[in-house]
Design a protein around this motif. Structure first.
Motif, PDB file in Angstrom:
ATOM      1  N   LEU A   1       0.834  -1.218   0.000  1.00  0.00           N
ATOM      2  CA  LEU A   1       0.000   0.000   0.000  1.00  0.00           C
ATOM      3  C   LEU A   1       0.857   1.252   0.000  1.00  0.00           C
ATOM      4  CD1 LEU A   1      -2.907  -0.961   2.435  1.00  0.00           C
ATOM      5  CD2 LEU A   1      -3.046  -0.652  -0.032  1.00  0.00           C
TER       6      LEU A   1
ATOM      7  N   CYS B   1     -10.849  -0.492   1.091  1.00  0.00           N
ATOM      8  CA  CYS B   1      -9.697  -1.128   0.416  1.00  0.00           C
ATOM      9  C   CYS B   1      -9.337  -0.351  -0.847  1.00  0.00           C
ATOM     10  CB  CYS B   1     -10.033  -2.562   0.039  1.00  0.00           C
ATOM     11  SG  CYS B   1     -10.123  -3.672   1.438  1.00  0.00           S
ATOM     12  N   LYS B   2     -10.365   0.078  -1.567  1.00  0.00           N
ATOM     13  CA  LYS B   2     -10.113   0.819  -2.807  1.00  0.00           C
ATOM     14  C   LYS B   2      -9.411   2.141  -2.519  1.00  0.00           C
ATOM     15  CE  LYS B   2     -13.549  -1.190  -5.824  1.00  0.00           C
ATOM     16  NZ  LYS B   2     -14.645  -0.998  -6.753  1.00  0.00           N
ATOM     17  N   LYS B   3      -9.654   2.679  -1.296  1.00  0.00           N
ATOM     18  CA  LYS B   3      -8.978   3.932  -0.911  1.00  0.00           C
ATOM     19  C   LYS B   3      -7.592   3.664  -0.336  1.00  0.00           C
ATOM     20  CE  LYS B   3     -13.216   6.465   0.012  1.00  0.00           C
ATOM     21  NZ  LYS B   3     -14.190   6.742   1.067  1.00  0.00           N
ATOM     22  N   GLY B   4      -7.245   2.384  -0.236  1.00  0.00           N
ATOM     23  CA  GLY B   4      -5.910   2.022   0.247  1.00  0.00           C
ATOM     24  C   GLY B   4      -5.787   1.966   1.750  1.00  0.00           C
TER      25      GLY B   4
ATOM     26  N   ARG C   1       2.148   1.773  -3.375  1.00  0.00           N
ATOM     27  CA  ARG C   1       1.092   2.259  -4.262  1.00  0.00           C
ATOM     28  C   ARG C   1       0.860   3.756  -4.052  1.00  0.00           C
ATOM     29  NH1 ARG C   1      -4.794  -0.570  -4.400  1.00  0.00           N
ATOM     30  NH2 ARG C   1      -5.196   0.960  -2.811  1.00  0.00           N
ATOM     31  N   ARG C   2       0.865   4.148  -2.745  1.00  0.00           N
ATOM     32  CA  ARG C   2       0.667   5.568  -2.421  1.00  0.00           C
ATOM     33  C   ARG C   2       1.794   6.406  -3.030  1.00  0.00           C
ATOM     34  NH1 ARG C   2       0.108   4.591   3.199  1.00  0.00           N
ATOM     35  NH2 ARG C   2      -1.708   3.294   2.981  1.00  0.00           N
TER      36      ARG C   2
END
Lengths: 171, 176
Positions: free
Chosen positions: A60, B14-17, A63-64
């Protein structure tokens, strides 16, 4: 494991076989499910779950970071699209028709509308006079009327041509 | 298992991480997915690997989930991961070696499973062909309807039904 997949197997089998056989087949499935339910599989270990959570966190954050790096490019693309859109809209009238473009002339209106440009344009008058003078000098040189070796006249002519060229490009 | 409304909120997170939403998905589905992989492979280390791969894929692909049955979507990915694993395994072995070793490896595997104190079910599952084993496990652990499973497998529902029936009947006979 009892879940939401409670299909009506008897009905499903009846589409393909007789009622009695469908009953038997549905019973086979039910007993098969029972068998699977009696033998539960082991679950994932706590260490595995923690390791997966850690991996997810790393993914994550990658990805960010990726999205953050992409942002300037996206903003640039949006800005370019806005500029194109605005310039396109600026050429449109409220009714949706494209307006006529207004072109400006580099030639002053006085000259543009004049019947005798040579008289109105001071620069043109000066250049015309100089050209006439040069023509005379060339004729003098060709006829050999000037005294001396003629070098000075040619040099003078060259200097004058250089000056004219400079003045011309200065406008 | 998360309720439908909760699940929608979790997936949106989840889609927003949001890491905590992925943790919630892990809590809800890790057990079933692990069971699915374990019953297919009979190997804990391999099941660990495949489950990790599944959740990494989930992070990568959650944006492509456009609604519908989440279990169906999730187990489709799980099934693809298992089949990819099989393909890689097959590529690694040369055709000739596979043929000569096949008979021996199967009996060795069953023996090994027995020695690892695997339950009887796992031993007998190892005797079924991979496709049938996968179908039985997909249905049992995904809890999907036969119609959804047939859609995942891209085959008519009658074919799926027949294969499932034959497989379960055979498994039960072997267990008796």
């Amino acid at each position: 494991m009892k879940g939401r997949n409670e299909d009506n197997f008897r009905e499903l089998f009846e589409r393909f076989m007789g009622s009695e056989e469908a009953n038997r087949s549905a019973e086979d499935i039910r007993r098969g499910d029972e068998l699977l339910g009696e033998h539960p599989a082991p679950g994932p270990s706590e260490e595995l779950l923690q390791s997966i959570e850690a991996t997810i966190s790393v993914r994550l954050s990658h990805r960010r970071w990726y999205h953050l790096r992409q942002r300037p490019y996206r903003l640039g693309a949006v800005a370019a699209a806005i500029v194109v859109l605005v310039s396109f809209l600026a050429r449109m009238e409220p009714g949706g028709k494209s307006s006529d473009l207004v072109y400006g002339s580099v030639i002053p209106a006085v000259l543009w509308e004049s019947a005798d440009i040579a008289a109105e344009d001071a620069d043109l008058v000066a250049y015309t006079a100089e050209i006439e003078q040069i023509e005379e000098q060339i004729e003098t040189l060709q006829s050999g009327e000037e005294s001396g070796n003629g070098d000075s006249a040619i040099s003078e002519l060259e200097a004058e041509l250089t000056n004219i060229s400079g003045d011309f490009w200065k406008g | 298992m998360a309720k439908t409304g909760d699940l929608a909120a979790i997936i949106a997170g989840c889609k927003k991480g949001k890491a905590e939403c992925f943790s919630a998905l892990l809590d809800s589905y890790a057990g079933r997915c692990y069971g699915y992989f374990y019953r297919l492979t009979g190997n804990r280390d391999l099941s660990d690997e495949l489950l990790s791969e599944l959740f990494v894929k989930l992070v990568e692909k959650i944006g492509s989930y456009k609604g519908g049955s989440f279990e169906s979507w999730l187990f489709k990915i799980a099934s693809n991961i298992f089949n990819d694993h099989l393909r890689v395994k097959q590529r690694r072995s040369k055709a000739l070696e596979v043929r000569t070793r096949e008979a021996k490896s199967e009996s060795d595997r069953v023996e090994r499973l027995g020695s690892e104190k695997m339950d009887r079910l796992q031993v007998q599952l190892g005797r079924l062909d991979v496709a049938t084993r996968e179908l039985i496990m997909l249905r049992f652990y995904s809890q999907l309807s036969l119609k959804e499973i047939a859609a995942i497998r891209s085959e008519p529902i009658g074919t799926t039904l027949s294969k499932l029936h034959r497989g379960l009947k055979k498994l039960r006979a072997m267990m008796e």
